[in-house]
Motif scaffolding. Structure first.
Motif, PDB file in Angstrom:
ATOM      1  N   SER A 176       4.290   2.657   1.794  1.00  0.00           N
ATOM      2  CA  SER A 176       5.058   2.601   3.042  1.00  0.00           C
ATOM      3  C   SER A 176       5.723   1.232   3.174  1.00  0.00           C
ATOM      4  O   SER A 176       5.444   0.318   2.396  1.00  0.00           O
ATOM      5  N   GLN A 177       6.567   1.126   4.178  1.00  0.00           N
ATOM      6  CA  GLN A 177       7.275  -0.137   4.397  1.00  0.00           C
ATOM      7  C   GLN A 177       6.697  -0.901   5.577  1.00  0.00           C
ATOM      8  O   GLN A 177       7.338  -1.806   6.110  1.00  0.00           O
ATOM      9  N   TYR A 178       5.491  -0.522   5.978  1.00  0.00           N
ATOM     10  CA  TYR A 178       4.813  -1.206   7.085  1.00  0.00           C
ATOM     11  C   TYR A 178       4.879  -2.727   6.869  1.00  0.00           C
ATOM     12  O   TYR A 178       4.768  -3.197   5.740  1.00  0.00           O
ATOM     13  N   THR A 195       0.038  -1.090   1.756  1.00  0.00           N
ATOM     14  CA  THR A 195       1.397  -0.542   1.748  1.00  0.00           C
ATOM     15  C   THR A 195       1.753   0.011   0.364  1.00  0.00           C
ATOM     16  O   THR A 195       2.553   0.930   0.253  1.00  0.00           O
ATOM     17  N   ASP A 218      -7.048  -3.361   5.294  1.00  0.00           N
ATOM     18  CA  ASP A 218      -6.270  -3.655   4.087  1.00  0.00           C
ATOM     19  C   ASP A 218      -7.154  -4.385   3.064  1.00  0.00           C
ATOM     20  O   ASP A 218      -6.958  -5.567   2.756  1.00  0.00           O
ATOM     21  N   ILE A 231      -1.609  -7.392   4.341  1.00  0.00           N
ATOM     22  CA  ILE A 231      -1.142  -6.657   5.524  1.00  0.00           C
ATOM     23  C   ILE A 231      -2.009  -6.988   6.746  1.00  0.00           C
ATOM     24  O   ILE A 231      -3.207  -7.193   6.615  1.00  0.00           O
TER      25      ILE A 231
END
Ligand code: LLP
Length: 385
Positions: A366-368, A297, A335, A330
């Motif tokens: 990102s904000q995943y 992320t 990841d 993640i």
């Protein structure tokens, strides 16, 4: 690179850290190689952090944008509109209108339908749009598949053989002024031969156009110069000398022509570091995992391109080394920052630096998993606190 480790210890991880002294040095180095009729437009997409943009503006560079958002960010940072060039295969109407209203230097146009829409919108606003045609030179660069752009099969640019016809089309459109040719063959290119090939292709094209009596005022060769991800401390500044020398040697500019560059990565990559903290060291049946609190992320390059960034344990005092897969938190198997990586024995709480992350790092975050976007600090900021 020297890191203010004691100050890092007080910060919440993960975060981006930018060494602005190195950035300034890099910008100065670029300037030393420029000729009077050359202009560099920093490729804003590499890093749009306002603290970074401020330094690039101060060095007198222009901006290369690929969206209305980037045009706005560049204006907010203080780039003069008439030093902004704007590329992209899919420009929306509002983005084109923004470019027209603020008076950017040039639209790098990638298709005839786009040209016609720009003409229409310019007409509505009583403007003449200056455009450069992005020509696909069909040059394959020696880089990762996902970041090569100059081959005929890529979606970018106007086909080489259509160049003359599209220039003719420009002449029929009352609100378009064609002022240049634009190229970009890819990114993270370390072989100067690729740039030499591009320069020779441009010469070929210019000769062909001259048989029709066409000579445009600008040539833009895009960006793409690579950096040393393996040894950032040995090569903190990219080989600008070899890069600019290649164009000086091989590209035959015509009298009065301006040469434009759109460098992104080579300007900002080495000054940026992603800093995370080790959460756990897990002994699997086959492997040891160093699980850190930074993940894809914050830096998606390893997952997306198989990129390998140098990793350092900033706080370990161990002399013993171990082999780890350094992974993020993640919920994705990809990841992983790096596999089978030898580094000093790592413990919970150790600070981990992921180097050369200034380009395509923070901006691609990102904000995943509902993660907050990372904070950023600069060397100036930290030394004054
Ligand atoms: N000009 C155009 C038209 C571009 O498409 C790009 C980059 C540049 C200039 C700047 O290229 P640079 O000097 O930074 O190589 N996210 C990928 C890289 C994508 C590059 C996209 N275009 C990565 O992390 O490797």
């Amino acid at each position: 690179m020297e890191f203010p480790i004691e100050k890092f210890k007080a910060l919440r991880t993960p975060f981006y850290y930018y060494d602005t002294a190195l950035l300034d040095e890099t910008l100065q180095e670029v300037k030393e190689h420029l000729q009077p009729n050359w202009q560099v437009h920093y490729a804003v997409k590499a890093c749009t952090n306002p603290k970074i943009l401020r330094h690039v503006v101060a060095a007198g560079f222009g901006a290369d944008c690929v969206s209305g958002g980037e045009i706005q960010a560049s204006l907010d940072a203080g780039f003069p509109a008439d030093k902004i060039v704007y590329s992209g295969v899919g420009k929306s109407d509002w983005e084109i209108e923004l470019g027209l209203m603020v008076g950017i230097q040039c639209f790098n146009v990638e298709s005839v339908p786009e040209l016609e829409v720009i003409n229409e919108l310019a007409k509505n606003h009583g403007k003449i749009a200056q455009v450069a045609l992005r020509i696909n030179p069909n040059v394959g660069a020696h880089t990762h598949e996902n970041i090569t752009t100059g081959r005929a099969e890529n979606k970018f640019g106007i086909a080489w053989e259509d160049t003359y016809n599209v220039i003719e089309r420009c002449q029929q459109l009352d609100h378009i002024e064609c002022v240049g040719l634009h190229f970009h063959i890819g990114s993270q290119i370390l072989e100067m031969d690729d740039f030499a090939t591009l320069a020779l292709r441009i010469n070929e094209l210019q000769e062909m156009l001259e048989t029709y009596g066409i000579r445009l005022p600008n040539v833009n060769v895009g960006g793409g110069l690579g950096i040393d991800y393996d040894n950032p401390d040995a090569h903190p500044i990219a080989d600008f000398k070899a890069y600019f020398e290649t164009f000086r040697r091989y590209l035959q500019l015509r009298r009065g022509q301006q040469l434009h560059f759109e460098l992104g990565r080579s300007i900002v990559a080495q000054c940026g570091t992603l800093v995370g903290k080790t959460l756990y060291v897990k002994e699997g049946s086959l492997k040891k995992f160093a699980i850190i609190d930074a993940g894809m992320t914050e830096l998606i390059r390893p997952a997306l391109y198989g990129a390998v960034h140098k990793i350092e344990n900033l706080t370990s005092t161990e002399s013993e080394e171990c082999v780890y897969d350094v992974v993020g938190p993640i919920c994705e198997s990809s990841d992983v920052f790096v596999k089978d990586y030898r580094m000093p024995k790592t413990r919970r709480g150790d600070l981990i630096a992921i180097r050369s992350a200034g380009a395509y790092g923070e901006i691609m975050a990102s904000q995943y998993n509902c993660r907050p976007l990372p904070e950023s600090f600069t060397s100036e900021g930290l030394c004054c606190q």
